[in-house]
Motif scaffolding. Structure first.
Motif, PDB file in Angstrom:
ATOM      1  N   TYR A  89     -31.791  -8.143 -11.510  1.00  0.00           N
ATOM      2  CA  TYR A  89     -32.516  -9.452 -11.667  1.00  0.00           C
ATOM      3  C   TYR A  89     -31.524 -10.248 -12.802  1.00  0.00           C
ATOM      4  CZ  TYR A  89     -34.739  -7.620 -15.684  1.00  0.00           C
ATOM      5  OH  TYR A  89     -34.822  -7.144 -16.947  1.00  0.00           O
ATOM      6  N   ASP A  90     -31.775 -11.514 -12.667  1.00  0.00           N
ATOM      7  CA  ASP A  90     -31.013 -12.480 -13.576  1.00  0.00           C
ATOM      8  C   ASP A  90     -32.193 -13.460 -14.277  1.00  0.00           C
ATOM      9  OD1 ASP A  90     -28.593 -13.845 -14.718  1.00  0.00           O
ATOM     10  OD2 ASP A  90     -29.351 -15.523 -13.487  1.00  0.00           O
ATOM     11  N   VAL A  91     -32.473 -13.391 -15.433  1.00  0.00           N
ATOM     12  CA  VAL A  91     -33.296 -13.993 -16.219  1.00  0.00           C
ATOM     13  C   VAL A  91     -32.822 -15.454 -16.233  1.00  0.00           C
ATOM     14  CG1 VAL A  91     -34.589 -14.339 -18.346  1.00  0.00           C
ATOM     15  CG2 VAL A  91     -34.223 -12.226 -17.424  1.00  0.00           C
ATOM     16  N   ALA A  92     -33.582 -16.367 -16.182  1.00  0.00           N
ATOM     17  CA  ALA A  92     -33.377 -18.047 -16.603  1.00  0.00           C
ATOM     18  C   ALA A  92     -33.864 -18.499 -17.823  1.00  0.00           C
ATOM     19  CB  ALA A  92     -33.736 -18.672 -15.323  1.00  0.00           C
TER      20      ALA A  92
ATOM     21  N   GLY B 268     -32.927 -12.939  -4.129  1.00  0.00           N
ATOM     22  CA  GLY B 268     -32.587 -14.119  -4.021  1.00  0.00           C
ATOM     23  C   GLY B 268     -33.947 -14.969  -4.602  1.00  0.00           C
ATOM     24  N   ASN B 269     -35.066 -14.413  -4.432  1.00  0.00           N
ATOM     25  CA  ASN B 269     -36.130 -14.959  -4.725  1.00  0.00           C
ATOM     26  C   ASN B 269     -36.614 -15.081  -6.171  1.00  0.00           C
ATOM     27  OD1 ASN B 269     -36.508 -15.416  -2.161  1.00  0.00           O
ATOM     28  ND2 ASN B 269     -38.412 -14.374  -1.807  1.00  0.00           N
TER      29      ASN B 269
ATOM     30  N   THR C 188     -31.848  -9.963  -8.022  1.00  0.00           N
ATOM     31  CA  THR C 188     -30.453  -9.857  -7.269  1.00  0.00           C
ATOM     32  C   THR C 188     -30.441  -8.636  -6.368  1.00  0.00           C
ATOM     33  OG1 THR C 188     -29.592  -8.637  -9.206  1.00  0.00           O
ATOM     34  CG2 THR C 188     -29.534 -11.126  -9.259  1.00  0.00           C
ATOM     35  N   ALA C 189     -31.474  -8.165  -5.984  1.00  0.00           N
ATOM     36  CA  ALA C 189     -31.672  -6.982  -5.206  1.00  0.00           C
ATOM     37  C   ALA C 189     -33.056  -6.982  -4.754  1.00  0.00           C
ATOM     38  CB  ALA C 189     -31.456  -5.579  -5.693  1.00  0.00           C
ATOM     39  N   ASP C 190     -33.290  -6.099  -3.730  1.00  0.00           N
ATOM     40  CA  ASP C 190     -34.664  -6.150  -3.032  1.00  0.00           C
ATOM     41  C   ASP C 190     -35.374  -4.987  -4.138  1.00  0.00           C
ATOM     42  OD1 ASP C 190     -34.548  -7.835  -0.912  1.00  0.00           O
ATOM     43  OD2 ASP C 190     -34.156  -6.294   0.307  1.00  0.00           O
ATOM     44  N   LEU C 191     -36.199  -5.264  -4.962  1.00  0.00           N
ATOM     45  CA  LEU C 191     -36.999  -4.658  -6.018  1.00  0.00           C
ATOM     46  C   LEU C 191     -38.209  -3.965  -5.783  1.00  0.00           C
ATOM     47  CD1 LEU C 191     -35.827  -6.686  -9.081  1.00  0.00           C
ATOM     48  CD2 LEU C 191     -34.601  -4.415  -8.231  1.00  0.00           C
TER      49      LEU C 191
END
Length: 484
Positions: free
Chosen positions: A66-69, A140-141, A95-98
């Motif tokens: 994942y990527d934190v905003a 992507g979500n 950034t992946a299906d987690l």
């Protein structure tokens, strides 16, 4: 970082549970056969996010998937009980299906977790918080995780680098440290490759000040407690976040339309105040070399706790040990930490191996500041170190120092010398074009040594592999560089 000994798209997550079959009815009401051209949507396989960011030096730091905003960190700290309660909201994108994802959190007890408003299960694996959402997170979500926690915060001890993180003090606390510290007071993806914006709300007993990063958002008191708000809207690496609670001499101002907020510990001498007062003058000079100051606020914090023997480039508001100012005004350390606002903070590390990109630039900024103030010259600084450097300095390659030598003299001094060697090789005009281009093109991002070498070659028009190989990766004293 400097030591006193001078050693140197948020949205809801969707779960696709299986193939989707399209069906319907024709105009007569009879069920229609599936179109021959229709194909089912393939099912997704959800897997656990990685428990580390993949850094070769510190494999367990940070996390993957994942990527934190943005982080919204709300904490309440009672120094009398040394007790902290908090709620941190993490806005991120998968950034992946987690099926699960990790956050770094050391020592504190988690009492509740939600993901997109739904309760999530969680477990602890040492300093990892493993979260399992009610539904898998689709690549992507966006998603929003909220973690509530409490306890007595403790610092972390790095086997090679010493102690960092949350320290209880007689009148409050200090949260500070490199390469890790954030996870001792809020859940976080604790690696500089995942930068994010931050909002802090810190509630402390009346009479204490709570200082953090970015633009001050004011304070409000109620029932014997005061809440202080701070906001850093430029992406920030987690180790650059800080929290300092206590009694300080506060100075506020505005410079070029931006707030200046500085805090000096009551126990520090007046030289600390005088040194920190030079912050905007030093920053203005560095702008002429590096380009526009990269953040929305200026300032500094001086702490008097003997356990802090260094200065750290905490974003927009560096923290300094009072020890730097015991012998009088010291603007060299201010220049060092302010240079990091460009190199280390705005342009951040993608991996810890490239630490020289932070410390080499900050060391060279000290030499440039000394030249600007007519105390010395960058050439004199280079020459003295080249002639008198210890054997260990030449044996430790700053471009790949190893985790144990992350803050070694080589990283600082050979890092600075590498930049001067580049200047000698390409000339002043090209060198300062390289420096400004690096700061501008990597603004608010992360970078590697390979990218810096490529940029230097592009801007200068010179082939520089041999130069950087000798100065960054060699294990003996290089020959003096010549103009290419």
């Amino acid at each position: 970082m400097r030591v006193t000994r001078r050693r140197l798209r948020v949205g809801a997550a969707l779960l696709v549970t299986g193939a989707l079959v399209l069906s319907g009815c024709d105009s007569t009401g009879t069920e229609a056969a599936p179109s021959p051209s229709a194909s089912p949507t393939p099912s997704r396989t959800f897997t656990a996010g990685a428990p580390g960011a993949g850094d070769a030096y510190f494999p367990s730091y940070g996390n993957g998937g994942y990527d934190v905003a943005r982080y919204a960190v709300k904490v309440r700290y009672d120094p009398a009980k040394d007790h902290l309660t908090g709620t941190t909201t993490v806005q991120a994108t998968a950034t992946a299906d987690l099926s699960t994802f990790n956050l770094d959190l050391a020592g504190l007890t988690v009492t509740a977790v939600t993901v997109d408003g739904a309760p999530a299960t969680h477990r602890r694996e040492r300093n990892e918080l493993v979260i399992k959402p009610a539904s898998g997170l689709v690549n992507g979500n966006g998603f929003v995780a909220e973690i509530t926690y409490e306890g007595v915060p403790k610092p972390l001890r790095n086997e090679t680098l010493g102690e960092g993180g949350f320290l209880h003090t007689p009148d409050g606390a200090i949260a500070l440290g490199q390469p890790e510290s954030a996870s001792t007071w809020y859940p976080v993806n604790d690696h500089p490759s995942d930068k994010a914006t931050y909002d802090f709300e810190v509630t402390v007993p009346d009479g204490l000040t709570a200082v953090s990063n970015g633009v001050p958002g004011g304070k409000a008191s109620k029932d014997g407690w005061t809440t202080w708000k701070w906001s850093e809207k430029s992406p920030m690496a987690s180790y650059l976040s800080t929290l300092v609670i206590g009694q300080f001499r506060i100075t506020t101002a505005t410079h070029r339309g931006k707030p200046v907020y500085s805090a000096v510990a009551i126990a520090a001498n007046g030289s600390a105040d005088s040194s920190i007062a030079e912050t905007t003058e030093v920053a203005d000079y560095l702008e002429t070399v590096f380009g526009p100051y990269p953040f929305d606020a200026y300032g500094g914090v001086v702490v008097s706790d003997n356990r802090i023997s260094y200065a750290l480039e905490t974003q927009s508001r560096p923290v300094y040990s009072a020890g730097f100012f015991r012998q009088g005004v010291n603007t060299e350390v201010v220049a060092h930490e302010l240079a990091h606002q460009w190199f280390g903070d705005s342009v951040s590390l993608g991996r810890w191996e490239d630490i020289w990109l932070n410390e080499g630039f900050a060391t060279y900024a000290e030499w440039l500041w000394a030249e600007h103030t007519r105390k010395s010259t960058a050439k004199a600084a280079f020459d003295s170190r080249y002639a008198g450097a210890s054997a260990k300095l030449w044996k430790t390659p700053p471009g790949k120092p190893g985790a144990k030598e992350l803050f070694s003299e080589s990283v600082y001094q050979r890092g600075g010398m590498t930049l001067h060697a580049l200047r000698m090789s390409v000339g002043d005009k090209a060198f300062f074009q390289i420096v400004r281009a690096w700061a501008a093109e990597k603004h608010n991002g992360t970078a590697t040594t390979a990218e810096f070498v490529a940029l230097a070659e592009r801007v200068s028009g010179k082939q520089l592999d041999a130069l950087f190989d000798a100065w960054l990766y060699g294990t003996q004293r290089p020959a003096l560089p010549r103009r290419l």
